[in-house]
Structures are given as C-alpha cells and as structure tokens.
Write a protein that holds these residues in place. Structure first.
Motif, PDB file in Angstrom:
ATOM      1  N   LEU A 243       0.803  -1.221   0.000  1.00  0.00           N
ATOM      2  CA  LEU A 243       0.000   0.000   0.000  1.00  0.00           C
ATOM      3  C   LEU A 243       0.837   1.272   0.000  1.00  0.00           C
ATOM      4  O   LEU A 243       0.269   2.367  -0.077  1.00  0.00           O
ATOM      5  CB  LEU A 243      -0.935   0.007   1.213  1.00  0.00           C
ATOM      6  CG  LEU A 243      -2.018  -1.069   1.245  1.00  0.00           C
ATOM      7  CD1 LEU A 243      -2.783  -1.026   2.568  1.00  0.00           C
ATOM      8  CD2 LEU A 243      -2.979  -0.900   0.065  1.00  0.00           C
ATOM      9  N   ASN A 244       2.130   1.146   0.091  1.00  0.00           N
ATOM     10  CA  ASN A 244       2.972   2.349   0.140  1.00  0.00           C
ATOM     11  C   ASN A 244       3.289   2.824  -1.268  1.00  0.00           C
ATOM     12  O   ASN A 244       4.431   2.791  -1.726  1.00  0.00           O
ATOM     13  CB  ASN A 244       4.257   2.079   0.921  1.00  0.00           C
ATOM     14  CG  ASN A 244       4.985   3.353   1.282  1.00  0.00           C
ATOM     15  OD1 ASN A 244       4.537   4.452   0.967  1.00  0.00           O
ATOM     16  ND2 ASN A 244       6.124   3.207   1.935  1.00  0.00           N
ATOM     17  N   LYS A 265       8.554  11.744   4.080  1.00  0.00           N
ATOM     18  CA  LYS A 265       9.782  11.256   3.447  1.00  0.00           C
ATOM     19  C   LYS A 265       9.775   9.743   3.287  1.00  0.00           C
ATOM     20  O   LYS A 265      10.663   9.192   2.619  1.00  0.00           O
ATOM     21  CB  LYS A 265      10.994  11.666   4.293  1.00  0.00           C
ATOM     22  CG  LYS A 265      11.085  13.153   4.598  1.00  0.00           C
ATOM     23  CD  LYS A 265      12.168  13.425   5.629  1.00  0.00           C
ATOM     24  CE  LYS A 265      12.142  14.869   6.103  1.00  0.00           C
ATOM     25  NZ  LYS A 265      13.144  15.108   7.198  1.00  0.00           N
ATOM     26  N   GLN A 266       8.798   9.065   3.903  1.00  0.00           N
ATOM     27  CA  GLN A 266       8.820   7.601   3.943  1.00  0.00           C
ATOM     28  C   GLN A 266       7.644   6.944   3.233  1.00  0.00           C
ATOM     29  O   GLN A 266       7.722   5.761   2.900  1.00  0.00           O
ATOM     30  CB  GLN A 266       8.823   7.133   5.406  1.00  0.00           C
ATOM     31  CG  GLN A 266       9.972   7.661   6.235  1.00  0.00           C
ATOM     32  CD  GLN A 266       9.868   7.226   7.683  1.00  0.00           C
ATOM     33  OE1 GLN A 266       9.640   6.055   7.979  1.00  0.00           O
ATOM     34  NE2 GLN A 266      10.016   8.165   8.609  1.00  0.00           N
ATOM     35  N   VAL A 267       6.562   7.671   3.055  1.00  0.00           N
ATOM     36  CA  VAL A 267       5.383   7.071   2.429  1.00  0.00           C
ATOM     37  C   VAL A 267       4.948   7.898   1.225  1.00  0.00           C
ATOM     38  O   VAL A 267       5.226   9.100   1.143  1.00  0.00           O
ATOM     39  CB  VAL A 267       4.206   6.943   3.423  1.00  0.00           C
ATOM     40  CG1 VAL A 267       4.594   6.090   4.617  1.00  0.00           C
ATOM     41  CG2 VAL A 267       3.708   8.308   3.875  1.00  0.00           C
ATOM     42  N   ARG A 268       4.245   7.234   0.333  1.00  0.00           N
ATOM     43  CA  ARG A 268       3.772   7.902  -0.876  1.00  0.00           C
ATOM     44  C   ARG A 268       2.264   8.158  -0.828  1.00  0.00           C
ATOM     45  O   ARG A 268       1.721   8.773  -1.736  1.00  0.00           O
ATOM     46  CB  ARG A 268       4.133   7.047  -2.094  1.00  0.00           C
ATOM     47  CG  ARG A 268       5.632   6.819  -2.256  1.00  0.00           C
ATOM     48  CD  ARG A 268       5.932   6.014  -3.500  1.00  0.00           C
ATOM     49  NE  ARG A 268       5.596   6.778  -4.707  1.00  0.00           N
ATOM     50  CZ  ARG A 268       5.562   6.256  -5.928  1.00  0.00           C
ATOM     51  NH1 ARG A 268       5.813   4.957  -6.093  1.00  0.00           N
ATOM     52  NH2 ARG A 268       5.260   7.001  -6.963  1.00  0.00           N
ATOM     53  N   VAL A 269       1.606   7.674   0.209  1.00  0.00           N
ATOM     54  CA  VAL A 269       0.168   7.920   0.344  1.00  0.00           C
ATOM     55  C   VAL A 269      -0.051   9.332   0.871  1.00  0.00           C
ATOM     56  O   VAL A 269       0.840   9.918   1.504  1.00  0.00           O
ATOM     57  CB  VAL A 269      -0.491   6.896   1.293  1.00  0.00           C
ATOM     58  CG1 VAL A 269      -0.312   5.486   0.756  1.00  0.00           C
ATOM     59  CG2 VAL A 269       0.066   7.009   2.708  1.00  0.00           C
ATOM     60  N   PRO A 270      -1.210   9.937   0.627  1.00  0.00           N
ATOM     61  CA  PRO A 270      -1.459  11.303   1.096  1.00  0.00           C
ATOM     62  C   PRO A 270      -1.566  11.380   2.612  1.00  0.00           C
ATOM     63  O   PRO A 270      -2.084  10.472   3.260  1.00  0.00           O
ATOM     64  CB  PRO A 270      -2.779  11.684   0.423  1.00  0.00           C
ATOM     65  CG  PRO A 270      -3.432  10.389   0.086  1.00  0.00           C
ATOM     66  CD  PRO A 270      -2.324   9.431  -0.199  1.00  0.00           C
ATOM     67  N   LEU A 271      -1.074  12.482   3.150  1.00  0.00           N
ATOM     68  CA  LEU A 271      -1.113  12.741   4.588  1.00  0.00           C
ATOM     69  C   LEU A 271      -2.112  13.846   4.874  1.00  0.00           C
ATOM     70  O   LEU A 271      -2.337  14.742   4.057  1.00  0.00           O
ATOM     71  CB  LEU A 271       0.271  13.145   5.089  1.00  0.00           C
ATOM     72  CG  LEU A 271       1.404  12.159   4.789  1.00  0.00           C
ATOM     73  CD1 LEU A 271       2.736  12.709   5.296  1.00  0.00           C
ATOM     74  CD2 LEU A 271       1.121  10.794   5.396  1.00  0.00           C
TER      75      LEU A 271
END
Length: 406
Positions: A243-244, A265-271
């Motif tokens: 899921l990343n 910096k570590q995940v590509r999903v929206p924050l």
C-alpha cells in the motif's frame, strides 16, 4: 437547548419523541431519516452502494479539484471509527456496516500493544471501550499515566500483548447517548490494523468499488516517549500490504506535525493534518514551539501544511463557526484558502444527535434526539468541502447524493 458537542463524544440509533413545541420539526426530521434508513437497508440487502459513492482518490487527489480552487466532484464519506452511530466504535462490525452503508473510507484510530502490534482504539486507555474492568486477571494493570501532559487513569493498550487484548470485548463508549448500541456490548474483539486492511480489501471485492482506509496515529509523542513509536509500525504495515504507493486508497492523519513531516519522506500515500478547534499540536507544546492550531489555518500555515500533506482535517467549527447561542454563522475562508494551496478539506465530525448539532438545528431539549443533520450537511457542503467525517455513513451518503443532484 443543549450546547454544541465536540469531537470526543458520540450518538444513538433513532429519534425519540421531542417536546410538544418541536413535534412538527421532529416529524419532518424523522421523515428525512427514514429515507436515509431505508436507503441504507437497501444497501445492506444488495451489497450495492449509494450513488454518492465511488472509487476513492489516489494521492493525486489533492490536485483533482483543490488546485483549481474548486470542490471535488466526488465528495467522500469517511466512516468515523466505523458506523459509530450504530455499533460500538472501532470494531470490524462497525467498519463493515459503514462501508455497506456507502462510506468511501473506514477510519481507525491506531495505538500499539506491548508486543508492537497496531490495534484500533479511540485512546491508548481502553477501560472506557472494553470490558477489561470485568477481568480480575488484569486488575493490577490499572494505572495512571500522563497522556499529552494530562493524567489519565485506567488500563492502557501498550501494557497488554495482542493475545491478552484479544480476550477482551468492545463496549459502547457513550452508552448514555447511544443506548441502542449497548446490545452489542461483549460481542466484538479489538481489531488489529492488519485485520482492518484485510476487511477493506474483502469489501472492495464484494462491493465492486474501492473501500479505503484512513488511519489516525493517536498521541504520537506519547508513544514516542515510551519508545513505542507508531510511525515505523505504520510504514511497515503499508509496505507489507503493498500500500505504500501513490495510487493506494489510503490517507494517514495526525493531530501532530513533526511525525507527518517525517512520514512525508517515507510514504507515498497522502497525509492529512488534523486541526482541532483550539489548543496546539502536542509536539509543538513539548518542543516549546509557540504556534497553535490557529496558526496552522492561516494562509501561511496552510502553505506550510501543503509542503508535507495533501489534505487538512479541521474541526468543523473552523469552517462554519457558531455564535454565543450556538447557532451557525457565516463560513470562514478556510476552505477557499486551503484549496488555494492545493489541499483537500475533510472536516470532522458530523453526527445526527442534538448534542452535536448547532442550536438552531436541534429538534428538542433531549441531547440524544436526532436533529436536522441534513440542514447542517447542506450548509457545510455549500462551502466546497471535499469530504466529511461521519458517524452515520448512510445519512452522509444521502445528504451528499441530494446535494450533488441539485
């Protein structure tokens, strides 16, 4: 009338009799809620979805409409802790019911166990949401801890292994407001984040649409201070489940700032940067940063949020405040300001009970009666918001369907 409720509280199953002065209004509200309820029953019977729901956004959703300064064409329903108006919150039963009622996302609050497993609870303290007090073998686990600088007494998830937590059962957190939910007390286990991901994948297959997950990292500084940081566990879960990546139907949210900046910096999903009605992010408090949530919603603050997050999740009074009597006033510029920075706006939390509604939309003096939640939705949807956190997914989906079909 009762005062307007805040985020920490919740609600029951259906309206009760109002006062004689409010009978006409209550009757009208019941008719509206009946439509929503019948729609939900149809959803459950066919495992279909309401017209207002569709596949969830990818991480590029921030640019979908917000970069144009417009409202998204497809307004999202985020099931706040599941179908919290109908089942004890943060249970697989609550999440599944919400999805079948039309929610686009199921929203777990994440804490950790003693053996490092992410589980869904409203707070690290589990005495108010489980039957742990009825387990004599855990009596000596009751303690007092400082959570975000305030003392909290009870039993804490991080003092139990997952196996121990699985011997407990969930109970309704606010039985005085949601007495109908108490019939489910003792029936459901504490859910792990992995079980929630598995559920979302199963429901996506069964319903023929994406059912996303929208986890919140609860009290990050508190867990970091105990050397039980939540963020590495979350990143690991996203990686293990594939899921990343930018197209995953996942949002990750927090009331703190520094952990989101690091996660960016570590995940590509929206924050999602959550913004409370008052106060300050606790990591700001701990570090001596004088800024508050008020500063985060200024144009300058929103610009900074856009540097690490895709969305902002404000407490709803920051979008439409209430006056001294608790009545809705005029909208602020927050939605437009956020859209100008390319941010999606998902306010919280919409609930049907009088306790949580503006004074002018309440149906009676009973805080547990349903008020005119449809009128509240109409006012907020008109501001251009891109989604809603809702305890009653069926009502939210019906309100959005009506709004979009105008």
């Amino acid at each position: 009338m009762v005062a307007r409720g805040r985020e920490r509280n919740e609600v029951p199953i259906g309206p009760r009799e109002g006062s004689d002065d409010n009978m006409a209004n209550t009757s009208r509200i019941r008719k509206r809620l009946t439509v929503a309820a019948l729609s939900a029953l149809a959803v459950l019977a066919t495992t279909g979805i309401a017209p207002a729901t569709a596949a969830g956004p990818t991480s590029g959703a921030a640019g979908h409409a917000a970069e144009r300064g417009e409202q998204a064409d497809d307004i999202k329903v985020v099931a706040h802790r599941g179908a919290s108006g109908y089942r004890p919150e943060h249970t697989l039963a609550a999440y599944e019911l919400a999805a079948r009622m039309g929610a686009d996302y199921i929203e777990p609050d994440l804490v950790t166990t003693k053996d490092g497993v992410l589980v869904a609870r409203h707070e690290p303290e589990i005495g108010g949401t489980t039957d742990v007090a009825e387990h004599p073998e855990f009596a000596d686990r009751k303690t007092t801890k400082q959570v975000d600088g305030k003392p909290m007494t009870g039993w804490f998830a991080e003092d139990f292994t997952l196996a121990e937590l699985k011997t407990l059962r969930a109970v309704e957190r606010i039985p005085e407001t949601r007495p109908h939910n108490t019939i489910y007390d003792g029936r459901f286990e504490i859910a792990t984040f992995q079980e929630i991901i598995d559920l979302s994948e199963r429901l996506s297959r069964e319903l023929g649409r994406d059912v996303g997950v929208y986890p919140e990292l609860k009290h990050p500084t508190y867990f970091q201070q105990q050397d039980r940081a939540l963020e590495p566990l979350l990143v690991d879960a996203l990686n293990r489940n594939g899921l990343n990546k930018s197209k995953s139907n996942v949002y990750v949210q927090s009331f703190e700032v520094s952990n989101l900046k690091e996660l960016s910096k570590q995940v590509r999903v929206p924050l999602v940067q959550l913004v409370d009605a008052s106060g300050a992010p606790y990591d700001f408090v701990e570090s001596g940063d004088p800024r508050t949530y008020d500063d985060l919603v200024t144009p300058e603050g929103l610009k900074e949020i856009a540097s690490y997050a895709s969305a902002v999740g404000p407490e709803k009074s920051r979008i439409i405040p209430t006056d001294d009597e608790g009545n809705l006033t005029e909208p602020t510029t927050l939605v437009d300001d956020a859209h100008d920075e390319g941010l999606i706006v998902h306010p919280w939390t919409f609930r049907a009970e009088n306790e949580f509604l503006p004074t002018d939309l309440q149906s009676s003096d009973d805080p547990a009666d349903y008020g005119d939640i449809f009128a509240e939705y109409e006012a907020f949807l008109a501001t251009g918001i891109d989604g809603v956190f809702a305890d009653h997914s069926d009502i939210a989906a019906e309100a959005i369907r009506t709004f979009e079909n105008k």
